[in-house]
Structure formats: structure tokens, C-alpha cells
Write a protein that holds these residues in place. Structure first.
Motif, PDB file in Angstrom:
ATOM      1  N   LEU A  66     -10.103   4.254  18.132  1.00  0.00           N
ATOM      2  CA  LEU A  66     -11.535   3.989  17.990  1.00  0.00           C
ATOM      3  C   LEU A  66     -12.111   4.684  16.759  1.00  0.00           C
ATOM      4  O   LEU A  66     -12.970   4.122  16.066  1.00  0.00           O
ATOM      5  N   LEU A  67     -11.630   5.883  16.453  1.00  0.00           N
ATOM      6  CA  LEU A  67     -12.052   6.561  15.220  1.00  0.00           C
ATOM      7  C   LEU A  67     -11.567   5.786  13.986  1.00  0.00           C
ATOM      8  O   LEU A  67     -12.293   5.655  13.000  1.00  0.00           O
ATOM      9  N   LEU A  68     -10.344   5.278  14.055  1.00  0.00           N
ATOM     10  CA  LEU A  68      -9.806   4.465  12.964  1.00  0.00           C
ATOM     11  C   LEU A  68     -10.627   3.187  12.793  1.00  0.00           C
ATOM     12  O   LEU A  68     -10.949   2.789  11.668  1.00  0.00           O
ATOM     13  N   LEU A  69     -10.977   2.565  13.905  1.00  0.00           N
ATOM     14  CA  LEU A  69     -11.796   1.353  13.877  1.00  0.00           C
ATOM     15  C   LEU A  69     -13.161   1.636  13.251  1.00  0.00           C
ATOM     16  O   LEU A  69     -13.615   0.899  12.364  1.00  0.00           O
ATOM     17  N   LEU A  70     -13.778   2.705  13.669  1.00  0.00           N
ATOM     18  CA  LEU A  70     -15.083   3.076  13.134  1.00  0.00           C
ATOM     19  C   LEU A  70     -15.008   3.342  11.630  1.00  0.00           C
ATOM     20  O   LEU A  70     -15.845   2.867  10.865  1.00  0.00           O
ATOM     21  N   GLU A  78     -10.212  -3.286   5.624  1.00  0.00           N
ATOM     22  CA  GLU A  78      -9.678  -4.160   6.673  1.00  0.00           C
ATOM     23  C   GLU A  78      -8.484  -3.583   7.435  1.00  0.00           C
ATOM     24  O   GLU A  78      -8.381  -3.740   8.647  1.00  0.00           O
ATOM     25  N   TRP A  79      -7.546  -2.914   6.750  1.00  0.00           N
ATOM     26  CA  TRP A  79      -6.310  -2.502   7.424  1.00  0.00           C
ATOM     27  C   TRP A  79      -6.540  -1.516   8.572  1.00  0.00           C
ATOM     28  O   TRP A  79      -5.863  -1.628   9.597  1.00  0.00           O
ATOM     29  N   PRO A  80      -7.481  -0.556   8.496  1.00  0.00           N
ATOM     30  CA  PRO A  80      -7.684   0.301   9.665  1.00  0.00           C
ATOM     31  C   PRO A  80      -8.228  -0.482  10.863  1.00  0.00           C
ATOM     32  O   PRO A  80      -7.918  -0.171  12.013  1.00  0.00           O
ATOM     33  N   ILE A  83      -5.244  -2.528  12.432  1.00  0.00           N
ATOM     34  CA  ILE A  83      -4.311  -1.601  13.102  1.00  0.00           C
ATOM     35  C   ILE A  83      -4.925  -1.051  14.382  1.00  0.00           C
ATOM     36  O   ILE A  83      -4.251  -0.958  15.416  1.00  0.00           O
ATOM     37  N   SER A  84      -6.193  -0.723  14.340  1.00  0.00           N
ATOM     38  CA  SER A  84      -6.830  -0.169  15.538  1.00  0.00           C
ATOM     39  C   SER A  84      -6.906  -1.210  16.657  1.00  0.00           C
ATOM     40  O   SER A  84      -6.720  -0.880  17.826  1.00  0.00           O
ATOM     41  N   PHE A  85      -7.166  -2.472  16.310  1.00  0.00           N
ATOM     42  CA  PHE A  85      -7.177  -3.519  17.343  1.00  0.00           C
ATOM     43  C   PHE A  85      -5.803  -3.628  18.011  1.00  0.00           C
ATOM     44  O   PHE A  85      -5.711  -3.710  19.238  1.00  0.00           O
ATOM     45  N   ILE A  86      -4.749  -3.627  17.223  1.00  0.00           N
ATOM     46  CA  ILE A  86      -3.390  -3.709  17.782  1.00  0.00           C
ATOM     47  C   ILE A  86      -3.109  -2.491  18.656  1.00  0.00           C
ATOM     48  O   ILE A  86      -2.551  -2.606  19.748  1.00  0.00           O
ATOM     49  N   TRP A  87      -3.491  -1.327  18.187  1.00  0.00           N
ATOM     50  CA  TRP A  87      -3.274  -0.074  18.914  1.00  0.00           C
ATOM     51  C   TRP A  87      -4.011  -0.099  20.257  1.00  0.00           C
ATOM     52  O   TRP A  87      -3.467   0.292  21.290  1.00  0.00           O
TER      53      TRP A  87
END
Length: 115
Positions: A66-70, A78-80, A83-87
Motif C-alpha cells: 500500500l505504501l508502494l501504491l501510494l 507506473e511500475w510501483p 507491482i503493488s496491485f500484483i503484491w
């Protein structure tokens, strides 16, 4: 803890993150390649049960993705985000299947059930 509630929560997170991932047109191949990457954290168990539990749990809580997504959204990178959605999908699937956070006593002792 209520196993059904935790499993339902995992299901909802997995579905939501997958819908957001694929609605943005991200790659199926990348999704499949990265889906089980958080399980590499099991390598910590090669050191000890305690180290393994800490490393595994760090990779299997919603906090880091969630921190990566934010950060991805705030910085418009785009890449964080992808990756966060997959995680998040991975963590949600784990919870849905009953694989919870690990206790330091044994890999099979989780906050959801004893495997």
C-alpha cells in the motif's frame, strides 16, 4: 480470530487489486511472473524460524504494497502501482486460502489456522 472473515477479506482484496490491475491494461505475463514473488521471503526460514517469520510477515502484510501504491500514484510512476496491485493480489489469495501471517514457533502456525 474469525477465519471466514479473514478469508473473505483476502478474497475482496485479491479481486479488487486484480480488477484495478487489469482495468489499467497491465500485462498478463508480468502478472503471472510476479504473482508468487513474495513467497521468496520464505528463504528467511533457512536462517531460523524467528527470522523466517519476520521476513515472511514483512512480505505478506498489506503495509508495504500500500505504501508502494501510494508512492506510485503520488509520483505518477507506473511500475510501483502495477507491482503493488500484483503484491496485494498475492496477499489476498494467501489469506483467502488460509495461509496467514506466521508465528515464530513454526512455519505451519499462522494467525488464521494451524496448517
Amino acid at each position: 480470530m474469525n477465519q471466514r472473515l479473514i478469508k473473505a477479506e483476502g478474497f475482496m482484496f485479491a479481486v479488487l487489486a486484480a480488477v484495478l490491475y487489469f482495468s489499467n491494461g497491465y500485462s498478463w505475463l508480468l502478472f503471472l511472473l510476479l504473482l508468487f514473488l513474495p513467497d521468496v521471503s520464505m528463504i528467511g526460514y533457512a536462517v531460523s524460524s524467528k527470522t523466517g517469520a519476520y521476513v515472511y510477515n514483512a512480505a505478506h502484510t498489506y503495509i508495504l504494497p500500500l505504501l508502494l501504491l501510494l508512492s506510485g500514484y503520488l509520483l505518477s510512476i507506473e511500475w510501483p502501482v502495477l507491482i503493488s496491485f500484483i503484491w496485494i493480489v498475492h496477499i489476498g489469495l494467501d489469506r483467502m486460502l488460509g495461509f496467514g501471517l506466521k508465528y515464530t514457533s513454526d512455519f505451519k502456525d499462522t494467525h488464521i489456522q494451524k496448517l
